[in-house]
Design a protein around this motif. Structure first.
Motif, PDB file in Angstrom:
ATOM      1  N   ARG A 168       0.681  -1.131  -0.094  1.00  0.00           N
ATOM      2  CA  ARG A 168       0.002  -0.160   0.069  1.00  0.00           C
ATOM      3  C   ARG A 168       0.999   1.201  -0.004  1.00  0.00           C
ATOM      4  NH1 ARG A 168      -2.776  -0.636   4.589  1.00  0.00           N
ATOM      5  NH2 ARG A 168      -1.412   0.822   5.844  1.00  0.00           N
ATOM      6  N   ALA A 169       2.045   1.211   0.849  1.00  0.00           N
ATOM      7  CA  ALA A 169       2.742   2.244   1.081  1.00  0.00           C
ATOM      8  C   ALA A 169       3.437   2.646  -0.434  1.00  0.00           C
ATOM      9  CB  ALA A 169       3.918   2.052   1.994  1.00  0.00           C
ATOM     10  N   MET A 170       3.967   1.723  -1.353  1.00  0.00           N
ATOM     11  CA  MET A 170       4.540   1.793  -2.552  1.00  0.00           C
ATOM     12  C   MET A 170       3.864   2.208  -3.510  1.00  0.00           C
ATOM     13  SD  MET A 170       6.959  -1.829  -2.601  1.00  0.00           S
ATOM     14  CE  MET A 170       8.004  -1.277  -4.065  1.00  0.00           C
ATOM     15  N   ILE A 171       2.448   1.614  -3.760  1.00  0.00           N
ATOM     16  CA  ILE A 171       1.597   2.156  -4.685  1.00  0.00           C
ATOM     17  C   ILE A 171       0.965   3.278  -4.353  1.00  0.00           C
ATOM     18  CG2 ILE A 171       0.977  -0.338  -5.564  1.00  0.00           C
ATOM     19  CD1 ILE A 171      -1.349  -0.379  -4.100  1.00  0.00           C
ATOM     20  N   SER A 172       0.747   3.918  -3.394  1.00  0.00           N
ATOM     21  CA  SER A 172       0.263   4.965  -2.956  1.00  0.00           C
ATOM     22  C   SER A 172       1.423   6.134  -2.874  1.00  0.00           C
ATOM     23  CB  SER A 172      -0.186   5.222  -1.393  1.00  0.00           C
ATOM     24  OG  SER A 172      -1.306   4.206  -1.241  1.00  0.00           O
ATOM     25  N   HIS A 173       2.709   6.018  -2.983  1.00  0.00           N
ATOM     26  CA  HIS A 173       3.765   6.749  -2.956  1.00  0.00           C
ATOM     27  C   HIS A 173       4.764   6.410  -3.845  1.00  0.00           C
ATOM     28  CE1 HIS A 173       1.898   8.992   0.267  1.00  0.00           C
ATOM     29  NE2 HIS A 173       1.822   7.758   1.039  1.00  0.00           N
ATOM     30  N   PRO A 174       4.325   6.125  -5.015  1.00  0.00           N
ATOM     31  CA  PRO A 174       5.519   5.549  -6.120  1.00  0.00           C
ATOM     32  C   PRO A 174       6.627   6.515  -6.331  1.00  0.00           C
ATOM     33  CG  PRO A 174       3.434   6.281  -7.320  1.00  0.00           C
ATOM     34  CD  PRO A 174       3.031   6.258  -5.770  1.00  0.00           C
ATOM     35  N   ASP A 175       6.330   8.026  -5.945  1.00  0.00           N
ATOM     36  CA  ASP A 175       7.409   8.920  -6.366  1.00  0.00           C
ATOM     37  C   ASP A 175       8.377   8.712  -5.283  1.00  0.00           C
ATOM     38  OD1 ASP A 175       5.150   9.543  -4.380  1.00  0.00           O
ATOM     39  OD2 ASP A 175       6.023  11.452  -4.113  1.00  0.00           O
TER      40      ASP A 175
END
Length: 320
Positions: free
Chosen positions: A215-222
């Motif tokens: 969830r963290a990776m796909i929510s904050h791909p930047d």
């Protein structure tokens, strides 16, 4: 491992061609494995049992030490912090500040970081692995473990990481081959099918710690890559359907979120351009991305120059 098993999993690898106005000028070879979260190999091009170092594609699993230890809650860290721990970022001001935020919350100084200061930069916070290192240090601070030696293979934080990985793969920790990555942290030698299985488990939704990492990776791909990076672009275009993490020397791993399916790629000569072309080709074949997304990615990552482009030749045979 019997020879019959190797032969059963041995197929033709993919060939990535650099075409100059339609004429082949250079070629790369890539091996691909697709597995499910039960460890079954579903599809292979080349040798799914090929061994190589996982490099930075290991970062989401190194971050498991942070979630397992409770360091996120202890230091009030959020999803952006977790995403930078999983990232190979570009050292932008925003990304360096996010890595610093982890250290600040854990009452640590950036001088505790043991990743190198990149050439032309001023601080190890600008190193692409600073988030991962900051996460390891946060666990050490929480557990009162030594800070100066956190990169040693025998350090408790590294043993915690390896324990989690060995549990996921059902393999004794002392059987893993370990070497230090360029940033100084341990990385592990695995088969492509093991890497794909790890990403299948990561994206399955069956484990709360891994679900939070996804969830963290796909929510904050930047935070995972940055502007123009393949991981960031792919996750932005697929709107949470895929979680992606690249590694050096031709490593690319992708998980299909909620489906328990993982993909791993190794380009033999380590070419970055070839692994992105292979990923686009494979994702299109698997139906994990739409033709529109595939064309958008190809325009950026398969068009090399005004007169050159990449093409992938081969197939991804199903094993079951």
């Amino acid at each position: 491992m019997t020879s019959s098993r190797v032969n059963r999993h041995q197929t033709k690898e993919l060939e990535i061609q650099l075409l100059r106005e339609g004429i082949v000028e250079a070629t790369h070879l890539a091996h691909v494995a697709v597995c499910d979260n039960r460890g079954r190999t579903l599809s292979v091009a080349g040798n799914g049992e090929l061994g190589t170092f996982m490099r930075s594609a290991l970062k989401p699993f190194q971050a498991l030490a942070v979630t397992a230890a409770g360091a996120l809650e202890r230091y009030n860290l959020g999803d952006r912090d977790l995403a930078i721990m999983c990232g190979s970022h570009q050292g932008t001001i925003e990304q360096a500040r996010q890595a610093f935020h982890i250290l600040w919350q854990a009452d640590l100084d950036p001088t505790a970081l043991r990743c190198p200061t990149p050439v032309g930069k001023k601080s190890p916070l600008e190193h692409n692995c600073s988030g991962k290192h900051a996460g390891m240090l946060a666990v050490c601070q929480q557990r009162n473990w030594p800070l100066a030696t956190y990169l040693d293979r025998s350090h408790p934080v590294q043993k915690l990481i390896l324990t989690r990985i060995s549990e996921l793969l059902g393999m004794p920790s002392d059987e893993f081959i370990c070497a230090h990555d360029d940033c100084g942290a341990p990385t592990y030698f695995m088969q492509l099918s093991q890497m794909a299985s790890l990403f299948a488990m990561l994206s399955s939704g069956n484990n709360l710690d891994m679900e939070r990492i996804v969830r963290a990776m796909i929510s904050h791909p930047d935070m995972v890559g940055g502007p123009g990076s393949f991981d960031t672009t792919l996750m932005n275009l697929t709107h949470g359907a895929l979680v992606s993490k690249s590694g050096a020397e031709g490593i690319q791993c992708i998980g299909r979120v909620g489906e328990g399916l993982g993909l791993s790629i190794k380009v033999i000569d380590g070419a970055k351009r070839a692994k992105y072309a292979t990923a686009i080709f494979t994702l299109r074949q698997l139906g994990w991305i739409t033709p529109t997304v595939a064309d958008t990615l190809a325009e950026t990552y398969m068009k090399v120059g005004d007169f050159t482009r990449l093409d992938v030749v081969g197939d991804l045979p199903m094993m079951y």
